[in-house]
Scaffold this motif. Sequence first.
Motif, mmCIF file in Angstrom:
data_model
loop_
_atom_site.group_PDB
_atom_site.id
_atom_site.type_symbol
_atom_site.label_atom_id
_atom_site.label_comp_id
_atom_site.label_asym_id
_atom_site.label_seq_id
_atom_site.Cartn_x
_atom_site.Cartn_y
_atom_site.Cartn_z
ATOM 1 N N LEU A 115 84.164 57.669 66.029
ATOM 2 C CA LEU A 115 84.896 57.349 67.248
ATOM 3 C C LEU A 115 84.042 57.738 68.445
ATOM 4 C CD1 LEU A 115 88.532 58.505 66.380
ATOM 5 C CD2 LEU A 115 87.512 56.227 66.167
ATOM 6 N N GLU A 116 83.435 56.744 69.054
ATOM 7 C CA GLU A 116 82.590 56.981 70.217
ATOM 8 C C GLU A 116 83.480 57.218 71.429
ATOM 9 O OE1 GLU A 116 79.878 53.717 70.503
ATOM 10 O OE2 GLU A 116 79.425 53.828 68.364
ATOM 11 N N GLU A 117 83.111 58.198 72.241
ATOM 12 C CA GLU A 117 83.955 58.650 73.340
ATOM 13 C C GLU A 117 84.366 57.522 74.289
ATOM 14 O OE1 GLU A 117 84.118 62.363 76.476
ATOM 15 O OE2 GLU A 117 82.354 62.065 75.233
ATOM 16 N N ASN A 118 83.445 56.642 74.624
ATOM 17 C CA ASN A 118 83.753 55.587 75.599
ATOM 18 C C ASN A 118 84.491 54.397 74.983
ATOM 19 O OD1 ASN A 118 81.526 54.811 74.117
ATOM 20 N ND2 ASN A 118 80.484 53.856 75.844
ATOM 21 N N ARG A 119 84.625 54.351 73.652
ATOM 22 C CA ARG A 119 85.283 53.225 72.984
ATOM 23 C C ARG A 119 86.484 53.671 72.166
ATOM 24 N NH1 ARG A 119 81.651 49.605 69.896
ATOM 25 N NH2 ARG A 119 83.121 48.046 70.584
ATOM 26 N N SER A 120 86.971 54.888 72.438
ATOM 27 C CA SER A 120 88.070 55.448 71.655
ATOM 28 C C SER A 120 88.999 56.245 72.557
ATOM 29 C CB SER A 120 87.520 56.392 70.573
ATOM 30 O OG SER A 120 86.574 55.732 69.767
ATOM 31 N N VAL A 121 90.153 56.562 72.004
ATOM 32 C CA VAL A 121 91.105 57.428 72.695
ATOM 33 C C VAL A 121 91.327 58.647 71.810
ATOM 34 C CG1 VAL A 121 93.460 57.656 73.590
ATOM 35 C CG2 VAL A 121 92.246 55.469 73.805
ATOM 36 N N TYR A 122 91.095 59.832 72.382
ATOM 37 C CA TYR A 122 91.307 61.102 71.676
ATOM 38 C C TYR A 122 92.480 61.820 72.329
ATOM 39 C CZ TYR A 122 86.199 60.752 70.756
ATOM 40 O OH TYR A 122 84.935 60.351 70.427
#
Length: 165
Positions: free
Chosen positions: A76-83
Amino acid sequence: MQRVYSLLVDNTPGVLSRIAGLFSRRGYSIDSITAGVTADPRYTRITIVASGDEQILEQIEKQVRKLEDVIDIKVLEENRSVYRELIMVKIRANASQRSEIISITEIFRAKIVDVEDESVMVELTGAQSKLDAFLKLVNGYEILELARTGITGLSRGSEGVAFID
C-alpha cells in the motif's frame, strides 16, 4: 524504512499465527498487524506494517506470497492508499478539566465514548500523524489507559482488486 502490506488470505484457523510465525522465524520486524474478516467470510484482510531496508522488505513480500493461505499481497503506497488507525484514550479529568478535553476532542473530530466522575474516554480514528498530534495535545493531562489498533488500509480505486469467485 517502513512498508505497509495488505494481504487477502483464507479465513482458516491459525492463519494469523502462521503469518506472524514467518516474521518471527526470519527475524523480520512487525511494527503493527491488524486482521479482520472481509465482506466474504471465507477471507480475512491482514494489514502488516514492517520495517527494514529495501532488501528485507522485498524478501518479506516474497516469503509471505509463498504461504499457502495467502491469496493476494499488495504494497500500500502512501499516495495511492488510505490508512487509518484507531485509538482509545482514558484521560483523568475532573469537572473543570472536562470542558478543555471536550474542546480538544471536537477539534480532532474525536468522540467521547464514556464519561465518569474522574475520567473521560475518547475514541479517535485517522492517520497516525493525526493521532500523534492529539496525544501530544492531551499530554498535559494524566493518561490512565491507551489502546491503539495499528494501521489498516486499502488501495484507492478498483484497479488491482483481487476478485474471488
